[in-house]
Design an enzyme around this catalytic site. Structure first.
Site, PDB file in Angstrom:
ATOM      1  N   CYS A   1      10.717 -24.975 -24.066  1.00 21.32           N
ATOM      2  CA  CYS A   1       9.615 -24.698 -24.993  1.00 21.32           C
ATOM      3  C   CYS A   1      10.210 -24.188 -26.288  1.00 21.32           C
ATOM      4  CB  CYS A   1       8.622 -23.703 -24.402  1.00 21.32           C
ATOM      5  SG  CYS A   1       9.282 -22.031 -24.226  1.00 21.32           S
ATOM      6  N   ALA A   2       9.390 -23.655 -27.166  1.00 19.77           N
ATOM      7  CA  ALA A   2       9.875 -23.248 -28.483  1.00 19.77           C
ATOM      8  C   ALA A   2      10.767 -22.013 -28.406  1.00 19.77           C
ATOM      9  CB  ALA A   2       8.705 -22.993 -29.425  1.00 19.77           C
TER      10      ALA A   2
END
Length: 375
Positions: free
Chosen positions: A73-74
Site C-alpha cells: 500500500c502507500a
C-alpha cells in the site's frame, strides 16, 4: 500463519535477481496504474483495500500458494491489515515495510567496474523512481554525480569505503527529483558543481561545471571530464570518466532519449538535443560505456542490476538515435512527450534553493514514476 515484513532492500534483490514474486497492491486503481513495483517476473493483482474491509475470502483464489506473496500500500498501514486477514485465512504472506514510500526512497549500490590503478565506479540504483547516481573512488577520494536527496546513503558508503568525498556534480538542474548534491557538499566540505546555464536562478554558491573541465580524483588522476551536451536542459553536461565511461545525465538513456520540455522550451531545445545526440556524441569513442541518470523500464537493467550499455550499441539500437530526417526527429520528440513529472516546477525551485520543504513534503513531491524520457 506468520506475516513477514519485507524491506525495500529485500524486494530490490527480488527484482535484480530476477526472482518470481506476487504482489497484491491494495492502493486505489489510479495510483496502481500510474506507478507500481516493477519486476521481470512479478505478477500483480490490484484490489483497493476498502473492497476488502469485509474479508478476503473472495480473493483467495487469486492469491497463489506456490510463490512469495507481498501486500503493498502507500505507507504500510492498509497492507498490514490485509496481510493479517490473509494470514488468518491460512495464507503465508508479507507486507512491504514503509509501503510505496519506502520503495521510492531505496537505493541499491552496485559496482559498475574498475578504474585505473585500483579505482572503482559505483552506480546507485533507485528502483522505485528510476534514478541513477554515481560514485567514482580512487586512492582515498571520491566524486559523486547526480546524487538524490538521501544524502546519508552516499556519506555512509564513502565512510565504509574509507574515502573522502571531494567533488559533487549535478549534470543539470533536475526537475523530476530533489538533488542531494548541494547538501552532501555542505556536510563533507566537497566542491559542488552545477552548469552555469542551468543555474541562472539559483540562490547559492556553486562551482561552474563547464565544457572541458577536468577534475582529478585521487593521485592516480582518474579524470572526470565534462562535455557540454544541451537538449534536456540548456546546461546539460555529460562526463567521461577514465576514458571508459560516459555519464549522459538525462540526455541519452538505454532505451530512449531525454525530453527537452521541462523548462517549457521544447521547441527551442529540441535542436540542441539533436545536435548533442547526432553530432557531439558521434565524435566519441563507440566503446564508451553509457551510464545514464535514469532508466524507464526493467528491461534496461542488466543481469547484475546495473543500467549500462556500450555507446556503439545504442547508436545501432536506440530508436531516438536513428531518425535521419530532422523534421521527423522534431516531430517524434515534441509529439511524444509523456505527462510532466509530479510537482516538477516545485522540484526545480527546491534544486535552485528557492524553497526548502520538509522531508514529508519532499517525499510527496517525488511520488510517482520517472518521466524524463521521450516515449
Amino acid at each position: 500463519m506468520t506475516v513477514t515484513a519485507w524491506t525495500a532492500a529485500q524486494v530490490a534483490r527480488k527484482v535484480i535477481d530476477n526472482k518470481e514474486f506476487f504482489i497484491l497492491d491494495v492502493r486505489n486503481a489510479d495510483a496502481f496504474e500510474e506507478w507500481k513495483i516493477d519486476g521481470h517476473n512479478f505478477d500483480y493483482v490490484n484490489i483497493p483495500y476498502f473492497e476488502l474491509l469485509d474479508g478476503v475470502e473472495e480473493i483467495l483464489p487469486q492469491i497463489p500458494t506456490d510463490k512469495d506473496v507481498l501486500v503493498v500500500c502507500a505507507k504500510e498501514g492498509s497492507s498490514i491489515m490485509v496481510a493479517d486477514m490473509l494470514s488468518e485465512a491460512g495464507r503465508e504472506v508479507g507486507y512491504l515495510a514503509g509501503g510505496m514510500k519506502s520503495w521510492s526512497m531505496y537505493l541499491e549500490p552496485i559496482k559498475v567496474g574498475d578504474l585505473a590503478n585500483g579505482g572503482e565506479l559505483y552506480q546507485f540504483v533507485r528502483l522505485g523512481k528510476g534514478c541513477l547516481s554515481y560514485m567514482a573512488i580512487s586512492e582515498g577520494e571520491a566524486a559523486i554525480i547526480d546524487a538524490v536527496r538521501f544524502t546519508e546513503v552516499f556519506t555512509k558508503f564513502a565512510e565504509d569505503k574509507d574515502v573522502q568525498i571531494k567533488h559533487v556534480f549535478d549534470t543539470h538542474l533536475h526537475a523530476d527529483h530533489i538533488s542531494g548534491g548541494r547538501h552532501i557538499a555542505e556536510v563533507t566540505g566537497a566542491t559542488y558543481y552545477l552548469p552555469p546555464k542551468d543555474a541562472e536562478e539559483v540562490v547559492f554558491d556553486y562551482a561552474p561545471l563547464e565544457d572541458g573541465l577536468t577534475v582529478n580524483i585521487g593521485s592516480s588522476a582518474i579524470e572526470v571530464g565534462a562535455l557540454y551536451s544541451p537538449g534536456h536542459t540548456i546546461g546539460s553536461t555529460s562526463f567521461v570518466i577514465d576514458g571508459k565511461y560516459l555519464l549522459t545525465g538525462d540526455i541519452l538513456f538505454i532505451d530512449s532519449i531525454g525530453r527537452p520540455d521541462l523548462a517549457g522550451l521544447a521547441e527551442d531545445w529540441v535542436g540542441d538535443l539533436r545536435e548533442t545526440l547526432y553530432a557531439r556524441y558521434r565524435t566519441l569513442a563507440e566503446d564508451l560505456i553509457v551510464l545514464p541518470a535514469h532508466f524507464m523500464i526493467m528491461d534496461e537493467l542488466n543481469a547484475d542490476g546495473t543500467v549500462a550499455k556500450r555507446l556503439g550499441d545504442l547508436f545501432a539500437e536506440n530508436h531516438g538515435l536513428n531518425v535521419e530526417d530532422e523534421e521527423a526527429f522534431r516531430s517524434m520528440v515534441t509529439d511524444n512527450l509523456p505527462p510532466q513529472p509530479n510537482a516538477y516546477q516545485e522540484i526545480r525551485h527546491v534544486n535552485m534553493g528557492k524553497i526548502t520543504p520538509d522531508n514529508d513534503e519532499q517525499t510527496e513531491m517525488e511520488i510517482g514514476p520517472n518521466r524524463c524520457a521521450v516515449r
